[in-house]
Design a protein around this motif. Structure first.
Motif, short mmCIF file in Angstrom:
data_model
loop_
_atom_site.label_atom_id
_atom_site.label_comp_id
_atom_site.label_asym_id
_atom_site.label_seq_id
_atom_site.Cartn_x
_atom_site.Cartn_y
_atom_site.Cartn_z
N PHE A 299 0.84 -1.20 0.00
CA PHE A 299 0.00 0.00 0.00
C PHE A 299 0.87 1.26 0.00
N VAL A 300 1.87 1.30 0.89
CA VAL A 300 2.77 2.45 0.96
C VAL A 300 3.51 2.62 -0.37
N GLY A 301 4.01 1.51 -0.90
CA GLY A 301 4.70 1.56 -2.19
C GLY A 301 3.80 2.03 -3.32
N GLY A 302 2.54 1.58 -3.28
CA GLY A 302 1.60 1.98 -4.32
C GLY A 302 1.35 3.47 -4.34
N VAL A 303 1.12 4.05 -3.18
CA VAL A 303 0.90 5.51 -3.10
C VAL A 303 2.18 6.25 -3.47
N LEU A 304 3.32 5.77 -2.96
CA LEU A 304 4.60 6.42 -3.25
C LEU A 304 4.92 6.38 -4.74
N GLY A 305 4.62 5.25 -5.40
CA GLY A 305 4.87 5.15 -6.83
C GLY A 305 4.11 6.19 -7.62
N GLY A 306 2.86 6.42 -7.25
CA GLY A 306 2.06 7.44 -7.94
C GLY A 306 2.60 8.85 -7.70
N VAL A 307 2.99 9.14 -6.47
CA VAL A 307 3.54 10.46 -6.15
C VAL A 307 4.85 10.70 -6.90
N ILE A 308 5.73 9.69 -6.89
CA ILE A 308 7.01 9.82 -7.61
C ILE A 308 6.75 10.04 -9.10
N SER A 309 5.82 9.28 -9.65
CA SER A 309 5.53 9.39 -11.08
C SER A 309 5.02 10.78 -11.44
N LEU A 327 8.38 1.96 -12.36
CA LEU A 327 8.12 0.56 -12.71
C LEU A 327 9.41 -0.28 -12.69
N LEU A 328 10.48 0.27 -13.24
CA LEU A 328 11.76 -0.45 -13.25
C LEU A 328 12.26 -0.70 -11.83
N ILE A 329 12.24 0.36 -11.02
CA ILE A 329 12.70 0.23 -9.62
C ILE A 329 11.86 -0.80 -8.88
N MET A 331 9.98 -3.36 -9.97
CA MET A 331 10.10 -4.76 -10.40
C MET A 331 11.43 -5.39 -9.98
N VAL A 332 12.47 -4.58 -9.92
CA VAL A 332 13.76 -5.10 -9.41
C VAL A 332 13.60 -5.51 -7.94
N LEU A 333 12.92 -4.68 -7.16
CA LEU A 333 12.67 -5.02 -5.75
C LEU A 333 11.77 -6.26 -5.62
N SER A 334 10.77 -6.37 -6.49
CA SER A 334 9.82 -7.48 -6.40
C SER A 334 10.46 -8.83 -6.68
N ALA A 335 11.51 -8.83 -7.50
CA ALA A 335 12.19 -10.09 -7.83
C ALA A 335 12.79 -10.75 -6.59
N ALA A 336 12.89 -10.00 -5.49
CA ALA A 336 13.42 -10.55 -4.23
C ALA A 336 12.57 -11.68 -3.69
N ILE A 337 11.35 -11.84 -4.20
CA ILE A 337 10.46 -12.90 -3.71
C ILE A 337 11.08 -14.28 -3.91
N GLY A 359 7.88 -3.10 -3.63
CA GLY A 359 8.30 -2.87 -5.02
C GLY A 359 7.17 -3.01 -6.00
N LYS A 360 6.35 -4.02 -5.80
CA LYS A 360 5.21 -4.23 -6.68
C LYS A 360 4.26 -3.04 -6.62
N GLY A 361 4.10 -2.47 -5.42
CA GLY A 361 3.26 -1.28 -5.28
C GLY A 361 3.82 -0.10 -6.06
N ILE A 362 5.12 0.15 -5.94
CA ILE A 362 5.75 1.25 -6.68
C ILE A 362 5.54 1.09 -8.18
N ALA A 363 5.59 -0.16 -8.66
CA ALA A 363 5.50 -0.43 -10.10
C ALA A 363 4.08 -0.43 -10.64
N SER A 364 3.10 -0.40 -9.78
CA SER A 364 1.71 -0.59 -10.22
C SER A 364 1.09 0.69 -10.76
N LEU A 365 1.58 1.11 -11.92
CA LEU A 365 1.10 2.33 -12.55
C LEU A 365 0.32 2.04 -13.83
#
Length: 446
Positions: A299-309, A327-329, A331-337, A359-365
């Motif tokens: 959730f935090v990543g999702g909101v932050l991704g929109g603000v950064i964008s 999105l690039l940033i 997905m790199v974090l999400s690969a840690a799964i 990471g997935k939240g940040i990329a969800s644009l």
């Protein structure tokens, strides 16, 4: 002596668009919680009903089969009849079908699998207009400079839903039984449908919007008349327009990228709580609270991704840079799964999952991109096509992981399956999608 006249100060801008966004966020939170009901209740239900991992995989995938099939028809209905009517009916029906799942425990034998599959299928069909409807509302209510944040906020509801409802649903199973989850969530959704019907309308017609806010939205490219009767009557669904959308290399890359991102989404809302119970040995109550931690980070990543964008858009003026960089940033974090396949400590698994879903939240644009790129008169259908591609992940992911768990007795292969899709997303956006800009449809005569 004549007194000098002072200029009247302009009226302060109303903020109705933010209240509309809050309503979209709440509805989407309930939407995703209803998708996750069976994943929370699933371990108790499978033991009670004698369901195998493969049967569970098919039941968990049933939602997405219908959700995918309903996307283009759902988008066409939104474009034709408007968001208010179609979205309200969608909320009411998916909530009823969620509630009906609570009665499935009274059915015995093989009919249980068929009944649960059918009800989950019905929920998916009813929910199919929801995200195209969200995209239409954001395109109507927000100028382009605010659209990334607005889209990220409603999209981040998928994480917040588990923050808010996973502990509640886990507590309901622990305190009462798994049936109660469906009764409570279904009833809540019916109440939400009534509120949505009373609040939603076009910005141009809404009594809570003053001229200053309306001018601000329209000046920034907001489609303020989208929901008026004249606008919906002029919406044109035809296969020539569909072919133009499907023929756009830019949009094809976006569509494939959304499929890859949604593999993570569907792992989280289907198998993740079951993974915590079966693989990591948590109780269902602990799993409900543990699932909330990565969800909160998402959730935090999702909101932050929109603000950064949106900040990148203001600084660079480039939609391409603004949407692709987070999105690039992310997905790199999400690969840690993938690392969770090699970690023994349960607490560390939760930490890594939290990083992955942040990471997935940040990329969800993706929905911001759809609002940016869809043809003006075809946003509902384009959003439907986008969601069709994206939610094939909901068919593939639960079934593939179900077979992997059945064949190996472990979720490790499933974690690799999810992690590799992060690389697919990066490839789709950076090798297929070029410049991000609004597609203009050409007439069939031209």
């Amino acid at each position: 002596m004549t007194q000098p006249q002072t200029e009247a100060k302009p009226a302060p801008r109303s903020r109705m668009r933010y209240w509309i966004l809050l309503l979209i966020f709440v509805i989407t939170t309930i939407n995703y919680a209803d998708r996750a009901t069976f994943s929370i209740a699933g371990d108790a239900a499978s033991g009670d009903l004698g369901l195998s991992p493969i049967q569970m995989g098919y039941i968990l995938s049933a939602f997405a089969w219908a959700y995918v099939l309903g996307q283009i028809p759902g988008g066409a209905l939104l474009d034709k009849f408007g968001t208010k009517l179609i979205y309200t009916l969608a909320i009411a029906f998916w909530s009823l079908f969620t509630l009906f799942q609570g009665f499935s425990g009274f059915i015995t034998g093989g009919a249980v699998v068929a009944t649960l599959f059918a009800l989950r299928f019905a929920v998916g069909l009813a929910e199919s207009p929801s995200f195209p409807g969200n995209a239409r509302l954001v395109a109507a209510w927000f100028p382009g400079s605010e659209r990334g944040t607005a889209s990220a906020i409603f999209n981040s509801a998928q994480y917040f839903s588990l923050v808010a409802f996973a502990p509640l649903m886990g507590w309901l199973v622990h305190t009462f039984d798994w049936h109660s989850v469906f009764f409570v969530m279904g009833g809540l959704g019916i109440l939400a449908a009534i509120i949505f019907w009373k609040v939603i309308s076009s910005p141009a017609d809404h009594p809570g919007v003053n001229k200053a806010e309306l001018d601000h939205i329209e000046a920034g490219g907001g489609l303020i008349n989208m929901e008026t009767s004249a606008a919906t009557k002029s919406a044109s669904f035809n296969w020539h327009n569909v072919k133009q959308v499907l023929g756009s290399r830019m949009l094809i890359g976006v569509f494939i990228g959304q499929y890859g991102i949604n593999v993570l989404t569907y792992f989280f809302v289907t198998w993740f709580p079951i993974y915590l119970v079966k693989e990591r040995g948590l109780s269902i109550l602990d799993a409900g609270f543990a699932a909330a931690a990565p969800a909160l980070c998402g959730f935090v990543g999702g909101v932050l991704g929109g603000v950064i964008s949106d900040q990148l858009l203001k600084k660079t003026g480039s939609l391409t840079i603004a949407r692709k960089t987070p999105l690039l940033i992310g997905m790199v974090l999400s690969a840690a799964i993938i690392a969770c396949a090699y970690i023994q400590e349960s607490w560390l698994v939760i930490v890594v999952m939290a990083i992955a879903f942040f990471g997935k939240g940040i990329a969800s644009l993706g929905w911001a991109v759809v609002s940016d790129t869809s043809p003006r008169e075809f946003i509902g259908v384009t959003g439907g096509i986008f969601n069709t591609f994206g939610n094939t992940a909901g068919i593939v992911t639960p079934i593939v992981i179900g077979y992997i768990v059945s064949a190996t007795g472990s979720f490790d292969g499933g974690l690799w399956f999810v992690g590799l899709h992060c690389i697919l997303v990066i490839a789709a956006y950076f090798l297929i999608t070029g410049k991000i800009e609004r597609l203009t449809l050409k007439s069939s005569e031209g």
